[in-house]
Design a protein around this motif. Sequence first.
Motif, mmCIF file in Angstrom:
data_model
loop_
_atom_site.group_PDB
_atom_site.id
_atom_site.type_symbol
_atom_site.label_atom_id
_atom_site.label_comp_id
_atom_site.label_asym_id
_atom_site.label_seq_id
_atom_site.Cartn_x
_atom_site.Cartn_y
_atom_site.Cartn_z
ATOM 1 N N ASP A 155 1.529 17.688 -52.116
ATOM 2 C CA ASP A 155 2.607 17.356 -51.191
ATOM 3 C C ASP A 155 2.067 16.314 -50.205
ATOM 4 O O ASP A 155 1.240 16.635 -49.352
ATOM 5 C CB ASP A 155 3.007 18.658 -50.478
ATOM 6 C CG ASP A 155 3.997 18.464 -49.348
ATOM 7 O OD1 ASP A 155 4.280 17.313 -48.968
ATOM 8 O OD2 ASP A 155 4.490 19.482 -48.819
ATOM 9 N N ASP A 190 -1.817 20.256 -49.604
ATOM 10 C CA ASP A 190 -1.117 19.531 -48.539
ATOM 11 C C ASP A 190 -1.916 18.275 -48.185
ATOM 12 O O ASP A 190 -3.044 18.359 -47.692
ATOM 13 C CB ASP A 190 -0.990 20.458 -47.321
ATOM 14 C CG ASP A 190 -0.211 19.837 -46.172
ATOM 15 O OD1 ASP A 190 -0.389 18.618 -45.910
ATOM 16 O OD2 ASP A 190 0.569 20.555 -45.534
ATOM 17 N N LYS A 235 5.797 26.977 -54.337
ATOM 18 C CA LYS A 235 4.658 27.898 -54.158
ATOM 19 C C LYS A 235 5.085 29.320 -54.526
ATOM 20 O O LYS A 235 4.353 30.046 -55.199
ATOM 21 C CB LYS A 235 4.166 27.842 -52.705
ATOM 22 C CG LYS A 235 2.923 28.680 -52.464
ATOM 23 C CD LYS A 235 2.426 28.529 -51.048
ATOM 24 C CE LYS A 235 1.142 29.340 -50.861
ATOM 25 N NZ LYS A 235 0.589 29.140 -49.506
ATOM 26 N N GLU A 236 6.286 29.696 -54.090
ATOM 27 C CA GLU A 236 6.825 31.028 -54.430
ATOM 28 C C GLU A 236 6.953 31.205 -55.940
ATOM 29 O O GLU A 236 6.812 32.306 -56.454
ATOM 30 C CB GLU A 236 8.213 31.222 -53.792
ATOM 31 C CG GLU A 236 8.173 31.569 -52.327
ATOM 32 C CD GLU A 236 9.578 31.635 -51.728
ATOM 33 O OE1 GLU A 236 10.557 31.836 -52.480
ATOM 34 O OE2 GLU A 236 9.679 31.467 -50.500
ATOM 35 N N ALA A 284 3.213 27.846 -58.101
ATOM 36 C CA ALA A 284 2.416 26.608 -58.082
ATOM 37 C C ALA A 284 1.351 26.701 -56.991
ATOM 38 O O ALA A 284 1.540 27.372 -55.979
ATOM 39 C CB ALA A 284 3.311 25.403 -57.824
ATOM 40 N N TYR A 285 0.248 26.006 -57.207
ATOM 41 C CA TYR A 285 -0.783 25.855 -56.185
ATOM 42 C C TYR A 285 -0.439 24.580 -55.423
ATOM 43 O O TYR A 285 -0.195 23.543 -56.031
ATOM 44 C CB TYR A 285 -2.165 25.731 -56.837
ATOM 45 C CG TYR A 285 -3.303 25.571 -55.848
ATOM 46 C CD1 TYR A 285 -3.925 26.694 -55.301
ATOM 47 C CD2 TYR A 285 -3.754 24.311 -55.465
ATOM 48 C CE1 TYR A 285 -4.967 26.559 -54.399
ATOM 49 C CE2 TYR A 285 -4.790 24.166 -54.559
ATOM 50 C CZ TYR A 285 -5.402 25.293 -54.031
ATOM 51 O OH TYR A 285 -6.433 25.150 -53.128
ATOM 52 N N ILE A 286 -0.403 24.664 -54.098
ATOM 53 C CA ILE A 286 0.007 23.512 -53.283
ATOM 54 C C ILE A 286 -1.199 22.916 -52.557
ATOM 55 O O ILE A 286 -1.963 23.631 -51.908
ATOM 56 C CB ILE A 286 1.063 23.921 -52.221
ATOM 57 C CG1 ILE A 286 2.251 24.671 -52.861
ATOM 58 C CG2 ILE A 286 1.524 22.709 -51.429
ATOM 59 C CD1 ILE A 286 3.107 23.874 -53.788
ATOM 60 N N TYR A 323 -4.388 28.339 -61.905
ATOM 61 C CA TYR A 323 -2.978 27.945 -61.882
ATOM 62 C C TYR A 323 -2.674 26.931 -62.982
ATOM 63 O O TYR A 323 -3.530 26.131 -63.327
ATOM 64 C CB TYR A 323 -2.623 27.302 -60.526
ATOM 65 C CG TYR A 323 -2.734 28.231 -59.340
ATOM 66 C CD1 TYR A 323 -1.618 28.883 -58.843
ATOM 67 C CD2 TYR A 323 -3.970 28.448 -58.717
ATOM 68 C CE1 TYR A 323 -1.714 29.734 -57.748
ATOM 69 C CE2 TYR A 323 -4.078 29.302 -57.627
ATOM 70 C CZ TYR A 323 -2.951 29.945 -57.155
ATOM 71 O OH TYR A 323 -3.053 30.790 -56.068
ATOM 72 N N SER A 326 8.310 22.377 -51.240
ATOM 73 C CA SER A 326 6.930 22.785 -51.481
ATOM 74 C C SER A 326 6.790 24.311 -51.386
ATOM 75 O O SER A 326 6.175 24.948 -52.242
ATOM 76 C CB SER A 326 6.023 22.095 -50.450
ATOM 77 O OG SER A 326 4.700 22.452 -50.630
ATOM 78 N N ALA A 327 7.364 24.886 -50.333
ATOM 79 C CA ALA A 327 7.292 26.345 -50.137
ATOM 80 C C ALA A 327 7.993 27.093 -51.277
ATOM 81 O O ALA A 327 7.499 28.121 -51.757
ATOM 82 C CB ALA A 327 7.918 26.727 -48.792
#
Length: 196
Positions: free
Chosen positions: A113, A31, A23-24, A27-29, A107, A19-20
């Motif tokens: 996630d 949770d 994001k880098e 992507a927009y995460i 985005y 997930s991290a």
Amino acid sequence: MKKLVGLTGKTGAGKSTVSALLKEKGAYIIDGDIVARRVLVENVALLNELKDEFGCGIMNSDGTLNRLALAKEAFSTPENTEKLNSIMHPAINDYIFKEAEKAFSEYDVVIVDAAAIIESGFTEKSDYLIVVHAPVAIRKERIIKRDGLTESDANVRINGQKDDDFYLSRADFVFKTFSPYSIEEQLSQLEKELFD
């Protein structure tokens, strides 16, 4: 093209790591755990429904939810777990879809996630499912280290989840977080599929 993506995997598989990394990449995460907590605070009707189903013992004296008491009740039998899911999943999905809609204004890729993403019915409305996977011995070692669990507690947590095939058979992409698989190579392949 906008993509709504589910990201899931068994405990200790490495979901947070993947997930991290995504994001880098831009992507927009969303949770799922954070959404579940927000829903339980913000949705009074939902709290009342949980109280009706599981009793007043799940509430604190100040009117807030006692999450431990709810978990104890809800996971005491498979039927109770099913009741909890039937109440929570629609409310969580509704919140997620609204947040995703807002995120799509900025985005192209929104990733959700969440552990129970398949069971919740979310994947029926998403474009893509990524399953993060690692063998049981590696996952057990990770969660013992991460959460300070005893081996016995780790086994209970691991055995409480569905088998690998439940996840793998539904995956559009399986991300393997163990040797000899290269995280960089898999990330590069995934980036092409999601962001190109």
